[in-house]
Design a protein around this motif. Structure first.
Motif, PDB file in Angstrom:
ATOM      1  N   GLY A  98       0.845  -1.191   0.000  1.00 38.23           N
ATOM      2  CA  GLY A  98       0.000   0.000   0.000  1.00 38.23           C
ATOM      3  C   GLY A  98       0.875   1.233   0.000  1.00 38.23           C
ATOM      4  N   GLN A  99       0.660   2.128   0.954  1.00 36.14           N
ATOM      5  CA  GLN A  99       1.463   3.344   1.055  1.00 36.14           C
ATOM      6  C   GLN A  99       2.711   3.153   1.918  1.00 36.14           C
ATOM      7  OE1 GLN A  99       0.666   6.164  -0.785  1.00 36.14           O
ATOM      8  NE2 GLN A  99      -0.790   4.672  -1.613  1.00 36.14           N
ATOM      9  N   HIS A 100       2.805   2.015   2.581  1.00 33.08           N
ATOM     10  CA  HIS A 100       3.937   1.784   3.481  1.00 33.08           C
ATOM     11  C   HIS A 100       5.145   1.265   2.706  1.00 33.08           C
ATOM     12  CE1 HIS A 100       6.211   0.694   7.046  1.00 33.08           C
ATOM     13  NE2 HIS A 100       6.435  -0.489   6.503  1.00 33.08           N
ATOM     14  N   ILE A 101       6.303   1.885   2.925  1.00 33.81           N
ATOM     15  CA  ILE A 101       7.568   1.478   2.293  1.00 33.81           C
ATOM     16  C   ILE A 101       8.599   1.238   3.391  1.00 33.81           C
ATOM     17  CG2 ILE A 101       9.478   2.200   0.803  1.00 33.81           C
ATOM     18  CD1 ILE A 101       7.439   3.924  -0.739  1.00 33.81           C
ATOM     19  N   GLN A 102       9.326   0.128   3.283  1.00 34.98           N
ATOM     20  CA  GLN A 102      10.438  -0.115   4.194  1.00 34.98           C
ATOM     21  C   GLN A 102      11.630  -0.622   3.391  1.00 34.98           C
ATOM     22  OE1 GLN A 102       8.368  -2.735   6.918  1.00 34.98           O
ATOM     23  NE2 GLN A 102       9.175  -4.585   5.935  1.00 34.98           N
ATOM     24  N   ILE A 103      12.806  -0.142   3.755  1.00 36.63           N
ATOM     25  CA  ILE A 103      14.031  -0.435   3.014  1.00 36.63           C
ATOM     26  C   ILE A 103      15.064  -0.964   3.999  1.00 36.63           C
ATOM     27  CG2 ILE A 103      15.871   0.498   1.565  1.00 36.63           C
ATOM     28  CD1 ILE A 103      13.839   2.743   0.787  1.00 36.63           C
ATOM     29  N   GLY A 104      15.515  -2.201   3.766  1.00 35.92           N
ATOM     30  CA  GLY A 104      16.457  -2.823   4.681  1.00 35.92           C
ATOM     31  C   GLY A 104      17.718  -3.291   3.974  1.00 35.92           C
ATOM     32  N   LEU A 105      18.758  -3.497   4.764  1.00 36.86           N
ATOM     33  CA  LEU A 105      20.024  -4.007   4.246  1.00 36.86           C
ATOM     34  C   LEU A 105      20.135  -5.485   4.589  1.00 36.86           C
ATOM     35  CD1 LEU A 105      22.742  -3.120   2.883  1.00 36.86           C
ATOM     36  CD2 LEU A 105      23.693  -3.079   5.203  1.00 36.86           C
ATOM     37  N   VAL A 106      20.349  -6.313   3.557  1.00 35.05           N
ATOM     38  CA  VAL A 106      20.570  -7.740   3.772  1.00 35.05           C
ATOM     39  C   VAL A 106      22.055  -7.942   4.035  1.00 35.05           C
ATOM     40  CG1 VAL A 106      20.291 -10.061   2.830  1.00 35.05           C
ATOM     41  CG2 VAL A 106      18.672  -8.249   2.172  1.00 35.05           C
ATOM     42  N   ALA A 107      22.374  -8.529   5.185  1.00 31.73           N
ATOM     43  CA  ALA A 107      23.770  -8.668   5.595  1.00 31.73           C
ATOM     44  C   ALA A 107      23.902  -9.900   6.485  1.00 31.73           C
ATOM     45  CB  ALA A 107      24.217  -7.420   6.361  1.00 31.73           C
ATOM     46  N   ALA A 108      25.131 -10.276   6.759  1.00 33.18           N
ATOM     47  CA  ALA A 108      25.423 -11.328   7.727  1.00 33.18           C
ATOM     48  C   ALA A 108      25.704 -10.659   9.071  1.00 33.18           C
ATOM     49  CB  ALA A 108      26.627 -12.147   7.277  1.00 33.18           C
ATOM     50  N   ALA A 109      24.844 -10.935  10.053  1.00 36.43           N
ATOM     51  CA  ALA A 109      24.998 -10.372  11.393  1.00 36.43           C
ATOM     52  C   ALA A 109      25.791 -11.338  12.267  1.00 36.43           C
ATOM     53  CB  ALA A 109      23.629 -10.089  12.009  1.00 36.43           C
ATOM     54  N   SER A 110      26.320 -10.818  13.360  1.00 35.53           N
ATOM     55  CA  SER A 110      27.252 -11.581  14.191  1.00 35.53           C
ATOM     56  C   SER A 110      26.544 -12.439  15.238  1.00 35.53           C
ATOM     57  CB  SER A 110      28.202 -10.613  14.903  1.00 35.53           C
ATOM     58  OG  SER A 110      28.919 -11.245  15.933  1.00 35.53           O
ATOM     59  N   VAL A 111      26.833 -13.738  15.230  1.00 29.92           N
ATOM     60  CA  VAL A 111      26.337 -14.619  16.280  1.00 29.92           C
ATOM     61  C   VAL A 111      26.869 -14.177  17.641  1.00 29.92           C
ATOM     62  CG1 VAL A 111      26.572 -16.950  17.230  1.00 29.92           C
ATOM     63  CG2 VAL A 111      25.898 -16.649  14.842  1.00 29.92           C
ATOM     64  N   GLU A 112      28.126 -13.755  17.690  1.00 29.21           N
ATOM     65  CA  GLU A 112      28.714 -13.352  18.960  1.00 29.21           C
ATOM     66  C   GLU A 112      28.017 -12.118  19.518  1.00 29.21           C
ATOM     67  OE1 GLU A 112      30.857 -14.162  22.184  1.00 29.21           O
ATOM     68  OE2 GLU A 112      30.725 -15.388  20.368  1.00 29.21           O
ATOM     69  N   GLU A 113      27.619 -11.192  18.654  1.00 28.16           N
ATOM     70  CA  GLU A 113      26.896 -10.011  19.135  1.00 28.16           C
ATOM     71  C   GLU A 113      25.499 -10.383  19.617  1.00 28.16           C
ATOM     72  OE1 GLU A 113      27.124  -6.831  16.273  1.00 28.16           O
ATOM     73  OE2 GLU A 113      29.188  -6.371  16.877  1.00 28.16           O
ATOM     74  N   TYR A 114      24.904 -11.393  19.011  1.00 24.42           N
ATOM     75  CA  TYR A 114      23.634 -11.914  19.531  1.00 24.42           C
ATOM     76  C   TYR A 114      23.860 -12.501  20.926  1.00 24.42           C
ATOM     77  CZ  TYR A 114      19.794 -15.249  20.186  1.00 24.42           C
ATOM     78  OH  TYR A 114      18.751 -15.967  20.699  1.00 24.42           O
ATOM     79  N   ARG A 115      24.925 -13.268  21.067  1.00 22.94           N
ATOM     80  CA  ARG A 115      25.224 -13.898  22.359  1.00 22.94           C
ATOM     81  C   ARG A 115      25.477 -12.830  23.435  1.00 22.94           C
ATOM     82  NH1 ARG A 115      27.318 -18.918  22.369  1.00 22.94           N
ATOM     83  NH2 ARG A 115      28.319 -18.571  20.359  1.00 22.94           N
ATOM     84  N   GLU A 116      26.142 -11.749  23.059  1.00 19.82           N
ATOM     85  CA  GLU A 116      26.523 -10.705  24.021  1.00 19.82           C
ATOM     86  C   GLU A 116      25.431  -9.654  24.217  1.00 19.82           C
ATOM     87  OE1 GLU A 116      30.144  -9.116  22.543  1.00 19.82           O
ATOM     88  OE2 GLU A 116      31.328 -10.912  23.004  1.00 19.82           O
ATOM     89  N   ASN A 117      24.273  -9.844  23.571  1.00 26.64           N
ATOM     90  CA  ASN A 117      23.125  -8.948  23.704  1.00 26.64           C
ATOM     91  C   ASN A 117      23.372  -7.568  23.093  1.00 26.64           C
ATOM     92  OD1 ASN A 117      20.389  -9.067  24.494  1.00 26.64           O
ATOM     93  ND2 ASN A 117      20.802  -7.689  26.210  1.00 26.64           N
ATOM     94  N   ILE A 118      24.315  -7.495  22.158  1.00 29.19           N
ATOM     95  CA  ILE A 118      24.411  -6.296  21.323  1.00 29.19           C
ATOM     96  C   ILE A 118      23.283  -6.334  20.296  1.00 29.19           C
ATOM     97  CG2 ILE A 118      25.863  -5.084  19.634  1.00 29.19           C
ATOM     98  CD1 ILE A 118      28.297  -6.188  21.181  1.00 29.19           C
ATOM     99  N   ILE A 119      22.889  -7.538  19.929  1.00 33.80           N
ATOM    100  CA  ILE A 119      21.643  -7.754  19.196  1.00 33.80           C
ATOM    101  C   ILE A 119      20.632  -8.213  20.240  1.00 33.80           C
ATOM    102  CG2 ILE A 119      20.488  -9.097  17.399  1.00 33.80           C
ATOM    103  CD1 ILE A 119      23.208  -9.275  15.984  1.00 33.80           C
ATOM    104  N   LYS A 120      19.661  -7.360  20.545  1.00 31.10           N
ATOM    105  CA  LYS A 120      18.801  -7.559  21.709  1.00 31.10           C
ATOM    106  C   LYS A 120      17.518  -8.312  21.368  1.00 31.10           C
ATOM    107  CE  LYS A 120      20.515  -3.628  24.365  1.00 31.10           C
ATOM    108  NZ  LYS A 120      20.124  -2.578  25.332  1.00 31.10           N
TER     109      LYS A 120
END
Length: 416
Positions: A98-120
């Protein structure tokens, strides 16, 4: 500081992109997937719901199903319908509903940052669902579904991403059967890749919007494969497939509730007890709630407005002040006996994308006695919960539009 990496994506050749790209595996059941595959045999559901390509009696969590997912994935390559990029890339994924647009970046994120809660995180995960994704990743040697990440938007990132889109021609641009437009750009220039990586280093944290089971599974796979590392710490399995959107582009819709019975109460008794904690009024402007702490209730063919009374929740409690908590704590648990909405079979949920007519139709058909339409949880509420290290109640958020699987696949196999 957030670390992201480009990767050599596996993706459809352009002429097959619209047919192969598929809704996520977890928004449909096996029979729905089977019906889609009957109409479109190229759908990536061959991989993400591979049991739909097998016998009706197959256990969807059997090793045969995961093995079939690998076979079906390999077939896309052998048939020339999907190819792997030869150099690491980022990808820009634009969606319009519809009128909603979202633009994202496809990338490889860090498992370690997920573990350390930098990715919350903001949701609990279930072991059985995690294990299903672990088995799928190990069998296919691929992350076939992206984790939906968000961050507090930065104008400099938005400006740079838009400039890249303006200078490039999309590799895909199609509208799916649900009316959502999907456009993908490939970022392969080394200087552009370096600049995107640098810009995201200034993002202090990211948040999981959707994909808690996929990210948790990626960590478990990394732990398993990391026991016998082959080439050092930069293995592809140390990262996970993500699409990263600024928070001001995200759209959360209502996630509504259906309950099978009134827990032994008559309609009059039920309404009387609801009135102890909520103001009940006739609806004048349609059934959708208009503000936080408002709910619309459908009962005996009629919509009513419920407004939480003062004192029924603590405004400074990041969990208790959520609308899903207010309804649970003041009505679903004490009146209807729904103590644990994660496991109670008397409650069901419906994403707001279906509309409130579909919600009412379930009650009118006799499958449920009462339905509750919610005011959508906000991104601000989600971020506050994650920053506080808390967990949202189940079924708090429904994001639209959904990411399509197979736009880009992240391979983690030995030759990566």
């Amino acid at each position: 500081m957030t670390q992201i990496r480009p990767f050599c994506g596996l993706r459809p050749v352009p002429e097959y992109a619209a047919e192969i790209a598929a809704l996520p595996y977890d928004v449909m059941d096996t029979e729905e997937a089977r019906q889609i595959l009957n109409k479109n045999p190229l759908s990536f559901l061959r991989v993400t719901k591979s049991e739909a390509t097998m016998s009706d009696c197959i256990d969807p969590h059997s090793q045969a199903v995961y093995k079939m997912a690998k076979t079906n994935l390999d077939r896309y390559l052998s048939d020339g319908q999907m190819k792997k990029d030869t150099t690491p890339c980022y990808y820009i994924y634009r969606q319009q509903m519809g009128q909603h647009i979202q633009i994202g970046l496809v990338a490889a994120a860090s498992v370690e940052e997920y573990r350390e809660n930098i990715i919350k995180k903001h949701e609990l995960t279930r072991h059985d669902k995690e294990q299903d994704r672990v088995n799928h990743i190990l069998a296919t040697e691929a992350q076939t579904g992206a984790v939906f990440l968000t961050y507090k938007g930065k104008p400099e990132i938005n400006t740079y991403v838009l400039s890249l889109m303006g200078a490039k021609k999309p590799v895909y641009d199609f509208t799916s059967e649900d009316g959502v437009q999907h456009t993908l750009y490939v970022v392969e220039n080394l200087m552009e890749i370096a600049e995107l990586t640098r810009l995201f280093e200034d993002v202090p944290v990211m948040y999981i919007a959707d994909g808690h089971h996929r990210s948790a599974a990626a960590m478990r796979v990394a732990d398993e494969l990391g026991k016998t590392p082959r080439h050092g710490s930069n293995e592809e399995y140390s990262t996970f497939l993500a699409v990263i959107f600024p928070d001001n582009m995200m759209q959360i819709m209502d996630y509504n509730r259906l309950v099978k019975d009134l827990n032994g109460l008559s309609m009059e008794e039920f309404l009387s007890r609801v009135g102890e904690k909520f103001e009940i009024s006739e609806l004048e402007n349609g059934p959708k709630p208009e503000a936080r702490h408002q709910f619309s209730m459908y009962l005996t063919g009629k919509w009513r407005r419920l407004t939480a009374k003062e004192g029924t929740f603590a405004a400074d409690d990041v969990i208790g002040s959520l609308d899903v908590s207010i309804l649970q704590d003041n009505l679903l648990a004490p009146l209807l006996g729904i103590k644990d909405p994660r496991t109670d079979e008397r409650i069901n949920f419906m994403g707001g994308i279906r509309g409130l007519d579909a919600l009412a139709a379930k009650v009118d058909a006799g499958a449920y006695s009462v339905a509750f339409a919610m005011y959508p949880t906000s991104m601000e509420e989600l971020i506050k919960v994650a920053d506080a290290g808390k967990i949202m109640p189940p079924k708090s958020t429904w994001f639209e539009p959904k990411l399509r699987d197979a736009m880009v696949v992240h391979l983690i196999g030995e030759d990566e």
